[in-house]
Design an enzyme around this catalytic site. Structure first.
Site, PDB file in Angstrom:
ATOM      1  N   GLU A   1      39.828  42.792  46.549  1.00 20.95           N
ATOM      2  CA  GLU A   1      39.786  41.740  45.531  1.00 20.95           C
ATOM      3  C   GLU A   1      40.280  40.379  46.024  1.00 20.95           C
ATOM      4  O   GLU A   1      39.674  39.337  45.710  1.00 20.95           O
ATOM      5  CB  GLU A   1      40.569  42.179  44.294  1.00 20.95           C
ATOM      6  CG  GLU A   1      39.911  43.274  43.488  1.00 20.95           C
ATOM      7  CD  GLU A   1      40.091  44.644  44.104  1.00 20.95           C
ATOM      8  OE1 GLU A   1      39.312  45.557  43.769  1.00 20.95           O
ATOM      9  OE2 GLU A   1      41.020  44.810  44.939  1.00 20.95           O
TER      10      GLU A   1
ATOM     11  N   ASP B   1      39.148  44.278  33.839  1.00 16.24           N
ATOM     12  CA  ASP B   1      38.632  43.311  34.818  1.00 16.24           C
ATOM     13  C   ASP B   1      37.130  43.050  34.822  1.00 16.24           C
ATOM     14  O   ASP B   1      36.664  41.960  34.491  1.00 16.24           O
ATOM     15  CB  ASP B   1      39.108  43.692  36.221  1.00 16.24           C
ATOM     16  CG  ASP B   1      38.896  45.162  36.559  1.00 16.24           C
ATOM     17  OD1 ASP B   1      38.181  45.868  35.821  1.00 16.24           O
ATOM     18  OD2 ASP B   1      39.450  45.619  37.580  1.00 16.24           O
TER      19      ASP B   1
ATOM     20  N   GLU C   1      31.755  54.605  37.855  1.00 12.69           N
ATOM     21  CA  GLU C   1      31.736  54.609  39.319  1.00 12.69           C
ATOM     22  C   GLU C   1      30.366  55.008  39.859  1.00 12.69           C
ATOM     23  O   GLU C   1      29.915  54.485  40.885  1.00 12.69           O
ATOM     24  CB  GLU C   1      32.814  55.552  39.862  1.00 12.69           C
ATOM     25  CG  GLU C   1      34.244  55.177  39.508  1.00 12.69           C
ATOM     26  CD  GLU C   1      34.762  53.975  40.289  1.00 12.69           C
ATOM     27  OE1 GLU C   1      34.022  53.456  41.143  1.00 12.69           O
ATOM     28  OE2 GLU C   1      35.906  53.562  40.037  1.00 12.69           O
TER      29      GLU C   1
END
Length: 643
Positions: free
Chosen positions: A527, A395, A262
């Site tokens: 998304e 992902d 992150e």
């Protein structure tokens, strides 16, 4: 003596205490990984700092040896001070012997990889790894002038407030509405949570994002939102954010476990994007400063980084819940764009070496039937639990393969080939079709399928569309991209709020619906809108703009509150509770993608830019002048300038 003082019972008690203490120490060292790792880290710090400490030893007189003992912090203090210890000296410990020892160490240092030392003992800001032999300009330090000369080599494509202005009035109106939503989110963050990570709009206070950044206040929303502010032409807001970053953003004193992944995608990616957009070297310096703090996480036997790091101590570890102490595929595979760009900006190949080592380790582990499990052990390089997903935990690893190919201007053949093989395996094994004809990517745990899809997986429509336009022999992926995006859109319009759930399933009874309350929330995720954006750009089918506008209206209706935007706990309840968190990615991604959907394609053109997974645009090498052309990726020399 002991026998004459203690009784037999007292002897047994003393022996029991001593043996218990010894067993405790042994077990603590061998079975508490953090203690063991911390001890090893301290040893490495002392070993690597040895030559520097030796340099602090003063000349020795005939009677006493005098040694300065100083703590070696991450930012070296001025020389001076420190406790002084004195002891008698023998004839063998005279200054001539100390000098011979120093000479021997200097000789050994010639064979040491100094980049490893730099990773353990980073030097202080400001940064400049761009060096040449020219003298500094008048009134400037050598470091400042090096960056100045580099900046003069390129001019970033400028973004004017009118750039991307659509021709039709409806798109203009919609774009202005998205900009107003951004202002509402930003202004309330400034008012109630300035400098903190995120905003709690109902409570009107800061939110720490403790699950990824510990109990810190490091301006996550500021850094994440800055390029969106710039792209939207909100320059006063951008300048205020830039001033905060310059004066307050510093990772030196952060003593908390923060997410390596992150931190990279939000902070390093955000800062590098601002540097590419503005040419302000302050952003580059800050990005480099933070990236150096992450490097100790890569100090594993395989080079696969740990998930968490304490920036102050450099101690790194993995999540306790991850499979057998494993690292996570989506995290270790989502460092490439930022680290490669930073390496080429600074002529510091250390960053590039780190991410290519990770790639090599993943290939050495050998995908299973072409599929990459979500967990891999950083010590052994072996796969953990056989859970394979295009959604959570997997992902963005796949996303960064195709984007690394694009970022390199189609020179990173390895990334292209890995992407093609991985996506072909996913298409063969995970692509499913529901009874009503909806396509989706299932999860696979060992040999058992889970017939569900995460909201996070909805990014795949955009990724596949990007790959289809970049790889001529994968044109059919554009249809799969459209099919996956249609399914995600279906998950939105099947709810009363017209917002998609966190996860939705496909059974005999339901399709594209959440079946449990724990799957029914929406936290301002981007998304699905991200895939609308890519498919609009590539197909110009107006339905993608309509779908995006429908989602924007739903967010404004159900997530907007007086002091910002909040996630909702149940997309199937129009009067349901809110979660009281304005996620930083809402400003970085969701609103940016919406704004760009209603803009012309010249605003952040795919010809010059590639988005990282947090929607921070980074330049394409050889096409965008914001990418340095003086650095040859394959032949650059390692520079030893450090923080």
């Amino acid at each position: 003596m002991v026998a004459s003082v203690f009784r037999v019972r007292e002897k047994y008690i003393l022996v029991l205490i001593a043996s218990s203490f010894i067993v405790f120490c042994i077990c603590g060292y061998f079975f508490l990984p953090e203690l063991k790792a911390g001890t090893q880290f301290a040893f490495r710090q002392i070993k690597d700092a040895g030559p520097d400490l030796l340099g602090l030893i003063p000349p020795v007189d005939e009677n006493l040896v005098s040694v300065d003992v100083r703590h070696r912090p991450l930012r070296p203090p001025e020389i001076g001070g420190g406790p002084r210890f004195q002891a008698p000296i023998t004839a063998r410990a005279k200054h001539t012997d100390m000098q011979r020892l120093a000479d021997k160490i200097k000789l050994e240092m010639q064979n040491i990889n100094l980049t490893q030392l730099g990773a353990v003992l980073p030097k202080p800001y400001p940064v400049n790894d761009i060096s040449d032999n020219e003298p500094a300009a008048e009134g400037k330090s050598v470091e400042e002038d090096k960056i100045r000369r580099h900046d003069e080599e390129w001019t970033s494509p400028r973004i004017d407030v009118n750039d991307g202005r659509p021709a039709d009035e409806e798109s203009q109106r919609r774009r202005e509405k998205i900009k107003e939503m951004m202002k509402h989110a930003w202004d309330n963050y400034v008012t109630f949570a300035w400098g903190q990570n995120e905003l709690k709009p109902l409570s009107r206070k800061g939110h720490a994002s403790s699950h990824v950044f510990g109990n810190t206040q490091i301006g996550e929303t500021i850094v994440d939102a800055m390029d969106t502010l710039y792209i939207m032409g909100l320059r006063d807001e951008f300048n205020n954010a830039s001033k905060w970053v310059e004066e307050h953003l510093n990772f030196d004193d952060i003593s908390a476990d923060i997410s390596v992944f992150e931190t990279n995608i939000r902070f390093i990616g955000g800062l590098l994007s601002c540097y590419a957009l503005t040419k302000d070297k302050m952003f580059l310096g800050k990005a480099h400063h933070i990236a150096k703090k992450l490097l100790p996480a890569f100090n594993t036997p395989t080079g696969i980084p740990y998930s968490l790091i304490n920036p102050k101590t450099g101690f790194a570890k993995n999540y306790v819940w991850a499979s057998s102490g494993s690292s996570i595929l989506s995290e270790i595979g989502t460092m490439h764009l930022e680290f490669v760009y930073l390496a080429d900006l600074t002529n510091n190949v250390e960053f590039k070496e780190k991410v290519f080592t990770v790639r090599n380790a993943l290939q050495a582990a050998h995908p299973i039937n072409g599929l990459y499990p979500n967990y891999i052990n950083p010590k052994t390089g072996k796969w953990g639990q056989r859970h394979i997903s295009v959604g959570a935990l997997g992902d963005s690893f796949y996303e960064y393969l195709i984007k690394a190919w694009i970022q390199s201007n189609h020179e990173d053949i390895e990334a292209r080939d890995m992407y093609i093989k991985a996506i072909d395996a996913i298409e063969r094994n995970l692509l499913k079709r529901s009874k009503s004809g909806l396509y989706y990517f299932a999860d696979l745990k060992y040999d058992r399928f889970e017939y569900k899809m995460d909201h996070l997986t909805c990014f795949a429509g955009g990724m596949l569309a990007l790959g289809a336009k970049t790889l001529p022999d994968r044109n059919h992926h554009l249809k799969i991209a459209a099919d996956i995006t249609k399914t995600c859109h279906k998950s939105y319009i099947l709810t009363p709020t017209r917002l998609g759930p966190e996860s939705f399933k496909f059974t005999n009874e339901v399709e594209a619906k959440a079946v449990r309350p724990a799957e029914s929330y929406y936290i301002l995720r981007p998304e699905t809108i991200e895939s609308y954006f890519y498919l609009w750009r590539f197909t110009k089918d107006p339905k993608y703009r309509d779908w995006a506008w429908d989602a924007a209206q739903a967010i404004d209706k159900h997530c907007r509150v007086k002091n910002g935007f909040s996630g909702i706990r149940n997309v199937y309840d129009t009067e349901g509770a809110k979660d009281d968190v304005q996620q930083s990615f809402f400003l970085a991604e969701t609103l940016k993608y919406l704004y760009l959907i209603f803009s012309d394609d010249n605003l952040i053109s795919f010809d010059y830019w590639v988005f990282n997974t947090e929607a921070h645009p980074l330049p394409i090498r050889g096409k965008n002048p914001a990418y340095p052309t003086s650095t040859d990726t394959n032949q650059q020399e390692e520079k030893m300038d450090r923080y």
